[in-house]
Design a protein around this motif. Structure first.
Motif, short mmCIF file in Angstrom:
data_model
loop_
_atom_site.label_atom_id
_atom_site.label_comp_id
_atom_site.label_asym_id
_atom_site.label_seq_id
_atom_site.Cartn_x
_atom_site.Cartn_y
_atom_site.Cartn_z
N ALA A 1 0.83 -1.21 0.00
CA ALA A 1 0.00 0.00 0.00
C ALA A 1 0.86 1.26 0.00
O ALA A 1 0.54 2.25 -0.66
CB ALA A 1 -0.93 -0.01 1.22
N TYR A 2 1.96 1.23 0.72
CA TYR A 2 2.85 2.39 0.79
C TYR A 2 3.61 2.57 -0.52
O TYR A 2 3.78 3.69 -1.01
CB TYR A 2 3.83 2.23 1.95
CG TYR A 2 3.17 2.47 3.29
CD1 TYR A 2 3.40 3.65 3.99
CD2 TYR A 2 2.32 1.53 3.86
CE1 TYR A 2 2.79 3.89 5.22
CE2 TYR A 2 1.70 1.76 5.07
CZ TYR A 2 1.94 2.94 5.74
OH TYR A 2 1.33 3.17 6.95
N ARG A 3 4.08 1.48 -1.06
CA ARG A 3 4.83 1.58 -2.31
C ARG A 3 3.94 2.10 -3.45
O ARG A 3 4.38 2.92 -4.26
CB ARG A 3 5.45 0.23 -2.67
CG ARG A 3 6.53 -0.21 -1.67
CD ARG A 3 7.34 -1.39 -2.15
NE ARG A 3 8.36 -1.77 -1.19
CZ ARG A 3 9.55 -1.18 -1.06
NH1 ARG A 3 9.86 -0.17 -1.85
NH2 ARG A 3 10.43 -1.61 -0.17
N LEU A 4 2.72 1.63 -3.50
CA LEU A 4 1.80 2.12 -4.52
C LEU A 4 1.44 3.58 -4.28
O LEU A 4 1.37 4.38 -5.22
CB LEU A 4 0.52 1.26 -4.53
CG LEU A 4 0.68 -0.17 -5.05
CD1 LEU A 4 -0.62 -0.94 -4.89
CD2 LEU A 4 1.13 -0.18 -6.51
N ARG A 5 1.20 3.94 -3.03
CA ARG A 5 0.83 5.32 -2.72
C ARG A 5 1.91 6.30 -3.14
O ARG A 5 1.64 7.37 -3.69
CB ARG A 5 0.56 5.44 -1.21
CG ARG A 5 0.34 6.87 -0.72
CD ARG A 5 -0.98 7.45 -1.20
NE ARG A 5 -1.13 8.82 -0.77
CZ ARG A 5 -1.02 9.88 -1.58
NH1 ARG A 5 -0.77 9.73 -2.88
NH2 ARG A 5 -1.18 11.10 -1.11
N PRO B 1 11.25 2.07 7.00
CA PRO B 1 10.03 1.41 6.50
C PRO B 1 8.80 1.92 7.26
O PRO B 1 8.43 1.38 8.30
CB PRO B 1 10.29 -0.07 6.75
CG PRO B 1 11.23 -0.10 7.91
CD PRO B 1 12.06 1.16 7.82
N TYR B 2 8.18 2.95 6.72
CA TYR B 2 7.13 3.63 7.47
C TYR B 2 5.88 2.77 7.68
O TYR B 2 5.05 3.09 8.54
CB TYR B 2 6.78 4.96 6.80
CG TYR B 2 7.87 5.98 7.02
CD1 TYR B 2 8.05 6.58 8.27
CD2 TYR B 2 8.76 6.31 6.00
CE1 TYR B 2 9.07 7.49 8.49
CE2 TYR B 2 9.80 7.21 6.21
CZ TYR B 2 9.94 7.79 7.47
OH TYR B 2 10.96 8.67 7.69
N TRP B 3 5.73 1.69 6.93
CA TRP B 3 4.58 0.80 7.18
C TRP B 3 4.71 0.16 8.57
O TRP B 3 3.71 -0.06 9.24
CB TRP B 3 4.46 -0.25 6.09
CG TRP B 3 5.75 -0.88 5.65
CD1 TRP B 3 6.31 -2.04 6.11
CD2 TRP B 3 6.63 -0.38 4.65
NE1 TRP B 3 7.50 -2.29 5.47
CE2 TRP B 3 7.72 -1.29 4.55
CE3 TRP B 3 6.62 0.75 3.81
CZ2 TRP B 3 8.78 -1.11 3.67
CZ3 TRP B 3 7.68 0.93 2.92
CH2 TRP B 3 8.74 0.02 2.85
N TRP B 4 5.93 -0.08 9.03
CA TRP B 4 6.13 -0.60 10.38
C TRP B 4 5.96 0.50 11.42
O TRP B 4 5.38 0.27 12.50
CB TRP B 4 7.52 -1.22 10.53
CG TRP B 4 7.80 -2.36 9.61
CD1 TRP B 4 8.77 -2.44 8.65
CD2 TRP B 4 7.11 -3.62 9.55
NE1 TRP B 4 8.72 -3.65 7.99
CE2 TRP B 4 7.72 -4.39 8.53
CE3 TRP B 4 6.04 -4.16 10.26
CZ2 TRP B 4 7.28 -5.68 8.21
CZ3 TRP B 4 5.60 -5.44 9.94
CH2 TRP B 4 6.22 -6.18 8.92
N VAL B 5 6.47 1.68 11.11
CA VAL B 5 6.31 2.82 12.03
C VAL B 5 4.83 3.08 12.30
O VAL B 5 4.39 3.23 13.45
CB VAL B 5 6.98 4.08 11.46
CG1 VAL B 5 6.70 5.30 12.33
CG2 VAL B 5 8.49 3.87 11.30
N ASP B 6 4.06 3.12 11.23
CA ASP B 6 2.64 3.44 11.36
C ASP B 6 1.86 2.31 12.04
O ASP B 6 0.89 2.56 12.77
CB ASP B 6 2.04 3.75 10.00
CG ASP B 6 2.64 5.01 9.38
OD1 ASP B 6 3.29 5.78 10.12
OD2 ASP B 6 2.48 5.22 8.16
N ALA B 7 2.28 1.07 11.83
CA ALA B 7 1.65 -0.04 12.55
C ALA B 7 1.90 0.09 14.04
O ALA B 7 1.02 -0.18 14.86
CB ALA B 7 2.19 -1.38 12.03
N GLY B 8 3.10 0.56 14.41
CA GLY B 8 3.40 0.80 15.82
C GLY B 8 2.54 1.91 16.40
O GLY B 8 2.10 1.83 17.56
#
Length: 202
Positions: free
Chosen positions: A92-96, A114-121
């Motif tokens: 989702a992040y790469r596509l965005r 890797p902001y997908w991990w940051v945002d999951a946190g």
């Protein structure tokens, strides 16, 4: 509840009463996770709320709860009346970040973090705090301890579960020995302007 009180009461709880958690309360807790920040408003997080007893027991088996019980702890995963599985999608992040408002060329950016991990946190923390605000308790178990969780819950391949939050009404539990370490000194973790400068005068 005041925010400071929520912060002071938040801790990982791994023992719950048999009292169920209302669907309305669970909805509010998960909504808090959904409202967490996400880079580029990518909204790459998703949540699976598990209240079905059979599924919760299956998740407890994945966690090898019998070994946990053999160490003298109370039932945790199996006894929690609700599980919230937090998932994140790198795709989702790469596509965005290939969309026009994020890339003039359509090329992927370099991802030093890797902001997908940051945002999951961030979603995880919102959920933990929202549970306390509801008068509930919560604990977290990482996905490394739950092999096969994605398959069990039919989570799509482009979403990675980071783990699950157990939610329920707290029962007396055994204090984690990790807490014996105490807090690190403030001056070791809070730095003003430069890492090695002393705190500014108050």
């Amino acid at each position: 509840m005041e925010f400071g009180e929520v912060l002071s009461k938040r801790r990982m709880v791994r023992h719950y009463t048999e009292q169920p958690v209302s669907r309305e309360a669970l909805n509010r807790v998960v909504e808090a996770g959904r409202r967490a920040p996400s880079a580029g408003f990518s909204q790459g997080q998703a949540f699976v709320v598990v209240t079905d007893r059979t599924d919760r027991q299956a998740i407890a088996r994945l966690s090898d709860e019998d070994r946990y019980l053999a160490a003298g702890f109370d039932p945790w995963i199996s006894q929690a009346p609700a599980h919230i599985v937090i998932c994140t999608s790198e795709k989702a992040y790469r596509l965005r970040y290939q969309e026009a408002d994020k890339s003039s060329t359509g090329a992927e950016p370099n991802w030093p973090v890797p902001y997908w991990w940051v945002d999951a946190g961030a979603a995880l923390q919102n959920i933990l705090l929202a549970a306390v605000d509801e008068g509930l308790a919560a604990g977290f178990l990482g996905s490394h301890a739950l092999p096969g969780l994605a398959d069990l819950l039919d989570i799509p391949a482009d979403y990675q579960p980071i783990g699950l939050v157990t939610v329920g009404h707290p029962a007396p539990d055994r204090r984690s020995s990790s807490l014996d370490r105490g807090w690190r000194p403030k001056e070791d973790v809070i730095h003003w302007n430069r890492w090695l400068r002393p705190d500014p005068p108050s």
